[in-house]
Structures are given as C-alpha cells and as structure tokens.
Design a protein around this motif. Sequence first.
Motif, PDB file in Angstrom:
ATOM      1  N   ALA A  26       0.887  -1.450  -0.057  1.00 34.71           N
ATOM      2  CA  ALA A  26       0.046   0.112  -0.509  1.00 34.71           C
ATOM      3  C   ALA A  26       0.854   1.147  -0.119  1.00 34.71           C
ATOM      4  O   ALA A  26       0.393   2.350  -0.057  1.00 34.71           O
ATOM      5  CB  ALA A  26      -0.504  -0.132   1.209  1.00 34.71           C
ATOM      6  N   ASN A  27       1.952   1.568   0.269  1.00 31.50           N
ATOM      7  CA  ASN A  27       3.175   2.393   0.033  1.00 31.50           C
ATOM      8  C   ASN A  27       3.528   2.584  -1.338  1.00 31.50           C
ATOM      9  O   ASN A  27       4.291   1.853  -1.903  1.00 31.50           O
ATOM     10  CB  ASN A  27       4.547   1.781   0.710  1.00 31.50           C
ATOM     11  CG  ASN A  27       5.365   3.230   0.780  1.00 31.50           C
ATOM     12  OD1 ASN A  27       4.947   3.899   0.481  1.00 31.50           O
ATOM     13  ND2 ASN A  27       6.779   2.892   1.875  1.00 31.50           N
ATOM     14  N   PRO A  28       2.941   4.006  -1.914  1.00 31.79           N
ATOM     15  CA  PRO A  28       3.585   4.374  -3.684  1.00 31.79           C
ATOM     16  C   PRO A  28       4.611   4.000  -3.520  1.00 31.79           C
ATOM     17  O   PRO A  28       5.672   4.785  -2.689  1.00 31.79           O
ATOM     18  CB  PRO A  28       2.780   5.586  -3.926  1.00 31.79           C
ATOM     19  CG  PRO A  28       1.625   5.682  -2.703  1.00 31.79           C
ATOM     20  CD  PRO A  28       1.741   4.452  -1.552  1.00 31.79           C
ATOM     21  N   GLY A  29       5.154   3.044  -4.738  1.00 30.70           N
ATOM     22  CA  GLY A  29       6.862   3.168  -4.889  1.00 30.70           C
ATOM     23  C   GLY A  29       7.586   2.880  -4.035  1.00 30.70           C
ATOM     24  O   GLY A  29       9.006   2.431  -4.196  1.00 30.70           O
ATOM     25  N   TYR A  30       7.207   1.680  -3.260  1.00 30.19           N
ATOM     26  CA  TYR A  30       7.766   0.337  -1.992  1.00 30.19           C
ATOM     27  C   TYR A  30       8.724  -0.190  -2.773  1.00 30.19           C
ATOM     28  O   TYR A  30      10.127   0.263  -2.957  1.00 30.19           O
ATOM     29  CB  TYR A  30       7.164  -0.033  -1.314  1.00 30.19           C
ATOM     30  CG  TYR A  30       7.937  -0.608  -0.454  1.00 30.19           C
ATOM     31  CD1 TYR A  30       7.945  -0.191   1.120  1.00 30.19           C
ATOM     32  CD2 TYR A  30       8.057  -2.251  -0.508  1.00 30.19           C
ATOM     33  CE1 TYR A  30       8.834  -0.749   2.338  1.00 30.19           C
ATOM     34  CE2 TYR A  30       9.038  -2.585   0.261  1.00 30.19           C
ATOM     35  CZ  TYR A  30       9.194  -2.056   2.120  1.00 30.19           C
ATOM     36  OH  TYR A  30       9.714  -3.002   2.873  1.00 30.19           O
ATOM     37  N   HIS A  31       8.738  -0.648  -3.558  1.00 27.11           N
ATOM     38  CA  HIS A  31       9.500  -1.835  -4.323  1.00 27.11           C
ATOM     39  C   HIS A  31      10.424  -0.876  -5.619  1.00 27.11           C
ATOM     40  O   HIS A  31      11.610  -0.905  -5.708  1.00 27.11           O
ATOM     41  CB  HIS A  31       8.552  -3.162  -4.966  1.00 27.11           C
ATOM     42  CG  HIS A  31       8.055  -3.511  -4.148  1.00 27.11           C
ATOM     43  ND1 HIS A  31       8.371  -4.777  -3.546  1.00 27.11           N
ATOM     44  CD2 HIS A  31       6.414  -4.006  -4.114  1.00 27.11           C
ATOM     45  CE1 HIS A  31       7.736  -5.573  -1.920  1.00 27.11           C
ATOM     46  NE2 HIS A  31       6.508  -5.094  -2.995  1.00 27.11           N
ATOM     47  N   ALA A  32       9.551   0.134  -6.174  1.00 31.64           N
ATOM     48  CA  ALA A  32      10.465   0.970  -7.329  1.00 31.64           C
ATOM     49  C   ALA A  32      11.486   1.640  -6.618  1.00 31.64           C
ATOM     50  O   ALA A  32      12.403   1.295  -7.278  1.00 31.64           O
ATOM     51  CB  ALA A  32       9.167   1.615  -8.396  1.00 31.64           C
ATOM     52  N   HIS A  33      11.303   1.853  -5.442  1.00 34.69           N
ATOM     53  CA  HIS A  33      12.162   2.746  -4.348  1.00 34.69           C
ATOM     54  C   HIS A  33      13.642   2.028  -4.049  1.00 34.69           C
ATOM     55  O   HIS A  33      14.319   2.206  -4.723  1.00 34.69           O
ATOM     56  CB  HIS A  33      11.687   3.169  -3.311  1.00 34.69           C
ATOM     57  CG  HIS A  33      11.080   4.921  -3.546  1.00 34.69           C
ATOM     58  ND1 HIS A  33      10.072   5.549  -2.578  1.00 34.69           N
ATOM     59  CD2 HIS A  33      11.149   5.026  -5.068  1.00 34.69           C
ATOM     60  CE1 HIS A  33       9.282   6.469  -3.451  1.00 34.69           C
ATOM     61  NE2 HIS A  33      10.082   6.098  -4.912  1.00 34.69           N
ATOM     62  N   LEU A  34      12.704   0.421  -4.263  1.00 33.33           N
ATOM     63  CA  LEU A  34      14.041  -0.610  -3.513  1.00 33.33           C
ATOM     64  C   LEU A  34      14.948  -0.738  -4.408  1.00 33.33           C
ATOM     65  O   LEU A  34      16.931  -0.223  -4.308  1.00 33.33           O
ATOM     66  CB  LEU A  34      13.868  -1.248  -2.552  1.00 33.33           C
ATOM     67  CG  LEU A  34      13.211  -1.821  -1.317  1.00 33.33           C
ATOM     68  CD1 LEU A  34      12.082  -2.794  -0.990  1.00 33.33           C
ATOM     69  CD2 LEU A  34      13.894  -1.263  -0.576  1.00 33.33           C
ATOM     70  N   ARG A  35      14.346  -0.732  -6.283  1.00 30.87           N
ATOM     71  CA  ARG A  35      15.475  -1.026  -7.186  1.00 30.87           C
ATOM     72  C   ARG A  35      15.962   0.767  -7.572  1.00 30.87           C
ATOM     73  O   ARG A  35      17.474  -0.218  -7.824  1.00 30.87           O
ATOM     74  CB  ARG A  35      14.421  -1.966  -8.268  1.00 30.87           C
ATOM     75  CG  ARG A  35      13.317  -2.634  -8.458  1.00 30.87           C
ATOM     76  CD  ARG A  35      12.820  -3.330  -9.640  1.00 30.87           C
ATOM     77  NE  ARG A  35      11.762  -1.997  -9.833  1.00 30.87           N
ATOM     78  CZ  ARG A  35      10.645  -2.396  -8.980  1.00 30.87           C
ATOM     79  NH1 ARG A  35       9.580  -3.256  -8.859  1.00 30.87           N
ATOM     80  NH2 ARG A  35       9.438  -1.491  -9.361  1.00 30.87           N
ATOM     81  N   ARG A  36      15.506   1.524  -7.604  1.00 31.87           N
ATOM     82  CA  ARG A  36      16.398   1.936  -7.271  1.00 31.87           C
ATOM     83  C   ARG A  36      17.935   2.617  -6.402  1.00 31.87           C
ATOM     84  O   ARG A  36      18.723   3.150  -6.760  1.00 31.87           O
ATOM     85  CB  ARG A  36      15.372   4.064  -7.212  1.00 31.87           C
ATOM     86  CG  ARG A  36      15.970   4.987  -7.122  1.00 31.87           C
ATOM     87  CD  ARG A  36      15.704   5.950  -6.413  1.00 31.87           C
ATOM     88  NE  ARG A  36      14.061   6.544  -7.751  1.00 31.87           N
ATOM     89  CZ  ARG A  36      13.788   7.360  -8.997  1.00 31.87           C
ATOM     90  NH1 ARG A  36      14.897   8.041  -9.274  1.00 31.87           N
ATOM     91  NH2 ARG A  36      13.388   7.680  -9.120  1.00 31.87           N
ATOM     92  N   SER A  37      17.581   2.573  -5.189  1.00 29.14           N
ATOM     93  CA  SER A  37      18.500   2.291  -4.413  1.00 29.14           C
ATOM     94  C   SER A  37      19.705   1.676  -5.107  1.00 29.14           C
ATOM     95  O   SER A  37      21.213   1.564  -5.312  1.00 29.14           O
ATOM     96  CB  SER A  37      17.911   1.770  -2.987  1.00 29.14           C
ATOM     97  OG  SER A  37      17.727   3.088  -2.426  1.00 29.14           O
ATOM     98  N   VAL A  38      19.136   0.274  -5.586  1.00 30.27           N
ATOM     99  CA  VAL A  38      20.285  -1.404  -5.774  1.00 30.27           C
ATOM    100  C   VAL A  38      20.992  -0.558  -7.227  1.00 30.27           C
ATOM    101  O   VAL A  38      22.088  -0.262  -7.268  1.00 30.27           O
ATOM    102  CB  VAL A  38      19.537  -1.904  -6.416  1.00 30.27           C
ATOM    103  CG1 VAL A  38      20.302  -3.387  -6.594  1.00 30.27           C
ATOM    104  CG2 VAL A  38      18.807  -2.703  -4.785  1.00 30.27           C
TER     105      VAL A  38
END
Length: 242
Positions: A26-38
């Motif tokens: 339910a947190n917008p961008g949660y998984h995309a943000h993790l990929r960005r950090s990687v």
Amino acid sequence: MTLLRDERLAAAFDHASGSYDTLVAANPGYHAHLRRSVRRLGLPGQGQGLRLLDLGCGTGASTAALRCVLPAADITAVDASAGMLRQAAAKPWAGGVAFVHAPAERLAEAGVRGPFDAVFAAYLFRNVTDADAVLAGVRGLLRPGGRLGVHEYTLRGRRADRAVWTLVCRGVVQPVATLLGDGPLYRHLWRSVLEFDTAGRFARRLGTAGFDRIRALPLPGWQTGIAHTFVARRAHDRGEAA
C-alpha cells in the motif's frame, strides 16, 4: 514509548510476517524505490561474479530488488526474524539466493563469511541496538573498495518532514496495523524514525565507520525528505591498493 530491540523486535516482526507484504504494497513506490537504491550502487553489468549480502532482508523485497537489477549475482539474504525469513524463502527464486537466520550483530556465528562485493541494507540500521558495531561488522565483510548501500527512513531534519512522517504513520499505517494486531511494531516504526539519525548525521556516521565516497540521495514522491539512499565505499586501509 520504549523502542523494541533485539529479541522483542524480532518477535514483533515474526507476528507481523503474514501481513507484512500486504501493508508495504500500500506504500506507493515501495518496490520501485528499493530497485532505485540498488541501481545507485553502480555495480557493473548484471552482477556476474559478484557476491552480495542483503542484510535485514525481511520478507524478501530487498532481495527481489537485488535480483531484478543484478540477476547474475550470488545473494546471501539475512534476517533476525524467523517468520519474515520463512516468508522470503517461500517465494520463487531462480537460484543464486541463500537465506540465513541471524541478527546483524552475529553474522559470523551463522556462518556468513566475506568478502562481499557489496552489502545492501534496507530499513535496518534504525532497528539495531548499536549501529556503529553493525557498520564495523559490515566493513569487515566487504572487500577493499566494496560498496555499501543503505536504504532507510532518515529524516532530512526539517520540522515539516517530521510532521509528514507522523501524519502518515498515525493517520494511515497505525490504524491498519492495529486492526491486524501489529500495533506495537508500527508504533515502533514511527518512533524509531523520529529518534534515529538525520540523513546528514548518518552520512557522518558512515565516514567515522571507515567508509568514503559517501552520498546521501533522496527518494522521490511523498518520501522526499523522509527516506534516503546512502551509497558508500569501504575505504582502503593503509597499504592496500586503491
């Protein structure tokens, strides 16, 4: 409230493990943000020949981000919560991923050995009792010049950032978590962020711990000023080739 630590925190994560993925979705961008950090680690190619440590892997969201960006790397994923780790290990993985149950402070006892080319830690450091000791352990596991990526809720330091964080936690996260029976864990989430380092202070902590080329990079969306990626390199010891 008193923050949860060590065994009490692991037990709270155990209890929440079954519903954790639903809440973070339910947190917008949660998984995309993790990929960005990687991606911000700047590791070469698809990770061929690299050994990565996913420290505090939870239910495997950070592991999935590493596998997505660096599909050819070997990943050791570690968490102190047996319940969270079971959720992670039950997911389909294409190989090259090993899961280890251990606190971040006792990796050697669990057989986690370096050197690693990179360590990635998402939402970990504000949850450990002694962040400096864990950073020292991480540095020891990295090869000279190896990279550290930290994806963490670290406030920029403005009053408005604290207010937004409190509004999201008290208005959205905590009511849902309380209905699921996990109120104490998410009250800990709220307080742990307010009491942890600001982004600038954590960057200085990394320098003191023996890392260089440190960058603190904001994450986009509603988390701007609230969550950051920290990228650093294990500084070379005297006599090591740079």
